[in-house]
Write a protein that holds these residues in place. Structure first.
Motif, PDB file in Angstrom:
ATOM      1  N   LYS A  25       0.811  -1.219   0.000  1.00 37.20           N
ATOM      2  CA  LYS A  25       0.000   0.000   0.000  1.00 37.20           C
ATOM      3  C   LYS A  25       0.847   1.273   0.000  1.00 37.20           C
ATOM      4  N   THR A  26       2.029   1.209   0.596  1.00 33.11           N
ATOM      5  CA  THR A  26       2.884   2.403   0.665  1.00 33.11           C
ATOM      6  C   THR A  26       3.943   2.421  -0.434  1.00 33.11           C
ATOM      7  N   GLN A  27       3.987   1.360  -1.192  1.00 34.95           N
ATOM      8  CA  GLN A  27       4.993   1.207  -2.246  1.00 34.95           C
ATOM      9  C   GLN A  27       6.410   1.335  -1.679  1.00 34.95           C
ATOM     10  N   ARG A  28       6.593   0.718  -0.531  1.00 35.06           N
ATOM     11  CA  ARG A  28       7.902   0.634   0.120  1.00 35.06           C
ATOM     12  C   ARG A  28       8.252  -0.832   0.272  1.00 35.06           C
ATOM     13  N   THR A  29       9.512  -1.108   0.541  1.00 32.55           N
ATOM     14  CA  THR A  29       9.888  -2.499   0.768  1.00 32.55           C
ATOM     15  C   THR A  29       9.607  -2.874   2.218  1.00 32.55           C
ATOM     16  N   GLN A  30       9.446  -4.164   2.448  1.00 24.23           N
ATOM     17  CA  GLN A  30       9.271  -4.637   3.814  1.00 24.23           C
ATOM     18  C   GLN A  30      10.494  -4.295   4.653  1.00 24.23           C
ATOM     19  N   SER A  31      11.668  -4.388   4.064  1.00 24.24           N
ATOM     20  CA  SER A  31      12.899  -4.054   4.783  1.00 24.24           C
ATOM     21  C   SER A  31      12.911  -2.594   5.215  1.00 24.24           C
ATOM     22  N   PHE A  32      12.488  -1.711   4.322  1.00 24.76           N
ATOM     23  CA  PHE A  32      12.442  -0.285   4.650  1.00 24.76           C
ATOM     24  C   PHE A  32      11.509  -0.048   5.826  1.00 24.76           C
ATOM     25  N   LEU A  33      10.308  -0.624   5.759  1.00 24.78           N
ATOM     26  CA  LEU A  33       9.329  -0.428   6.823  1.00 24.78           C
ATOM     27  C   LEU A  33       9.795  -1.037   8.144  1.00 24.78           C
ATOM     28  N   ALA A  34      10.380  -2.214   8.089  1.00 26.55           N
ATOM     29  CA  ALA A  34      10.872  -2.859   9.307  1.00 26.55           C
ATOM     30  C   ALA A  34      12.000  -2.033   9.931  1.00 26.55           C
ATOM     31  N   GLU A  35      12.881  -1.513   9.115  1.00 31.20           N
ATOM     32  CA  GLU A  35      13.986  -0.696   9.627  1.00 31.20           C
ATOM     33  C   GLU A  35      13.451   0.564  10.297  1.00 31.20           C
ATOM     34  N   ARG A  36      12.468   1.207   9.682  1.00 33.10           N
ATOM     35  CA  ARG A  36      11.863   2.407  10.271  1.00 33.10           C
ATOM     36  C   ARG A  36      11.195   2.085  11.603  1.00 33.10           C
ATOM     37  N   ALA A  37      10.471   0.966  11.637  1.00 30.70           N
ATOM     38  CA  ALA A  37       9.772   0.585  12.864  1.00 30.70           C
ATOM     39  C   ALA A  37      10.760   0.270  13.981  1.00 30.70           C
ATOM     40  N   ILE A  38      11.795  -0.464  13.672  1.00 31.66           N
ATOM     41  CA  ILE A  38      12.799  -0.817  14.686  1.00 31.66           C
ATOM     42  C   ILE A  38      13.537   0.429  15.153  1.00 31.66           C
ATOM     43  N   ALA A  39      13.881   1.313  14.227  1.00 33.44           N
ATOM     44  CA  ALA A  39      14.587   2.546  14.599  1.00 33.44           C
ATOM     45  C   ALA A  39      13.742   3.379  15.551  1.00 33.44           C
ATOM     46  N   GLY A  40      12.455   3.520  15.253  1.00 30.31           N
ATOM     47  CA  GLY A  40      11.571   4.285  16.125  1.00 30.31           C
ATOM     48  C   GLY A  40      11.462   3.669  17.502  1.00 30.31           C
ATOM     49  N   TYR A  41      11.321   2.349  17.545  1.00 25.66           N
ATOM     50  CA  TYR A  41      11.221   1.643  18.818  1.00 25.66           C
ATOM     51  C   TYR A  41      12.497   1.828  19.642  1.00 25.66           C
ATOM     52  N   VAL A  42      13.638   1.634  19.015  1.00 23.60           N
ATOM     53  CA  VAL A  42      14.918   1.754  19.720  1.00 23.60           C
ATOM     54  C   VAL A  42      15.092   3.161  20.273  1.00 23.60           C
ATOM     55  N   GLU A  43      14.787   4.179  19.489  1.00 26.33           N
ATOM     56  CA  GLU A  43      14.938   5.558  19.961  1.00 26.33           C
ATOM     57  C   GLU A  43      14.020   5.843  21.141  1.00 26.33           C
ATOM     58  N   ARG A  44      12.759   5.421  21.060  1.00 21.58           N
ATOM     59  CA  ARG A  44      11.823   5.647  22.170  1.00 21.58           C
ATOM     60  C   ARG A  44      12.280   4.942  23.437  1.00 21.58           C
ATOM     61  N   GLU A  45      12.719   3.702  23.305  1.00 23.82           N
ATOM     62  CA  GLU A  45      13.164   2.951  24.482  1.00 23.82           C
ATOM     63  C   GLU A  45      14.412   3.564  25.101  1.00 23.82           C
ATOM     64  N   LEU A  46      15.362   3.991  24.266  1.00 32.51           N
ATOM     65  CA  LEU A  46      16.575   4.619  24.798  1.00 32.51           C
ATOM     66  C   LEU A  46      16.247   5.934  25.489  1.00 32.51           C
ATOM     67  N   GLU A  47      15.323   6.725  24.907  1.00 31.16           N
ATOM     68  CA  GLU A  47      14.913   7.968  25.551  1.00 31.16           C
ATOM     69  C   GLU A  47      14.277   7.681  26.907  1.00 31.16           C
ATOM     70  N   MET A  48      13.426   6.659  26.967  1.00 30.72           N
ATOM     71  CA  MET A  48      12.761   6.310  28.217  1.00 30.72           C
ATOM     72  C   MET A  48      13.783   5.848  29.255  1.00 30.72           C
ATOM     73  N   MET A  49      14.725   5.020  28.849  1.00 30.40           N
ATOM     74  CA  MET A  49      15.743   4.544  29.784  1.00 30.40           C
ATOM     75  C   MET A  49      16.591   5.706  30.304  1.00 30.40           C
ATOM     76  N   THR A  50      16.931   6.633  29.436  1.00 32.43           N
ATOM     77  CA  THR A  50      17.710   7.802  29.847  1.00 32.43           C
ATOM     78  C   THR A  50      16.924   8.633  30.844  1.00 32.43           C
ATOM     79  N   ALA A  51      15.623   8.830  30.582  1.00 33.89           N
ATOM     80  CA  ALA A  51      14.785   9.612  31.497  1.00 33.89           C
ATOM     81  C   ALA A  51      14.688   8.936  32.862  1.00 33.89           C
ATOM     82  N   VAL A  52      14.548   7.621  32.876  1.00 30.20           N
ATOM     83  CA  VAL A  52      14.484   6.893  34.150  1.00 30.20           C
ATOM     84  C   VAL A  52      15.801   7.029  34.898  1.00 30.20           C
ATOM     85  N   GLU A  53      16.916   6.873  34.194  1.00 28.48           N
ATOM     86  CA  GLU A  53      18.227   7.010  34.828  1.00 28.48           C
ATOM     87  C   GLU A  53      18.409   8.412  35.406  1.00 28.48           C
ATOM     88  N   GLU A  54      17.970   9.440  34.660  1.00 33.95           N
ATOM     89  CA  GLU A  54      18.077  10.817  35.154  1.00 33.95           C
ATOM     90  C   GLU A  54      17.192  11.014  36.379  1.00 33.95           C
TER      91      GLU A  54
END
Length: 83
Positions: A25-54
């Motif tokens: 539907k988006t005319q993107r590859t599955q790899s592209f979409l998976a990479e975007r999804a994983i990147a977003g997840y990793v960034e959110r989790e790292l931000e949350m972990m940093t906030a908890v540590e602070e």
């Protein structure tokens, strides 16, 4: 273009089908979409972990606000936008 590498990910057949549908539907590859999804997840989790540590460091150093004061500030902020 940044260098890339390959990662193997196990997922349910249903999720794989839905990823394929989204790719179509988006005319993107599955790899592209998976990479975007994983990147977003990793960034959110790292931000949350940093906030908890602070927050823990603030607690250890006594840089805290009493509960009553925090609730007063929250109520005042909400009241500003209710008017």
């Amino acid at each position: 273009m940044a260098a890339s590498t390959t990662v193997t990910v196990r997922m349910s057949e249903t999720l794989k089908e839905r990823l394929g549908l989204l790719a179509e539907k988006t005319q993107r590859t599955q790899s592209f979409l998976a990479e975007r999804a994983i990147a977003g997840y990793v960034e959110r989790e790292l931000e949350m972990m940093t906030a908890v540590e602070e927050g823990l460091e603030d607690f250890r150093t006594g840089n805290v606000v009493p509960h009553e004061e925090a609730m007063r500030q929250i109520r005042e902020t909400i009241a500003k936008y209710e008017s």
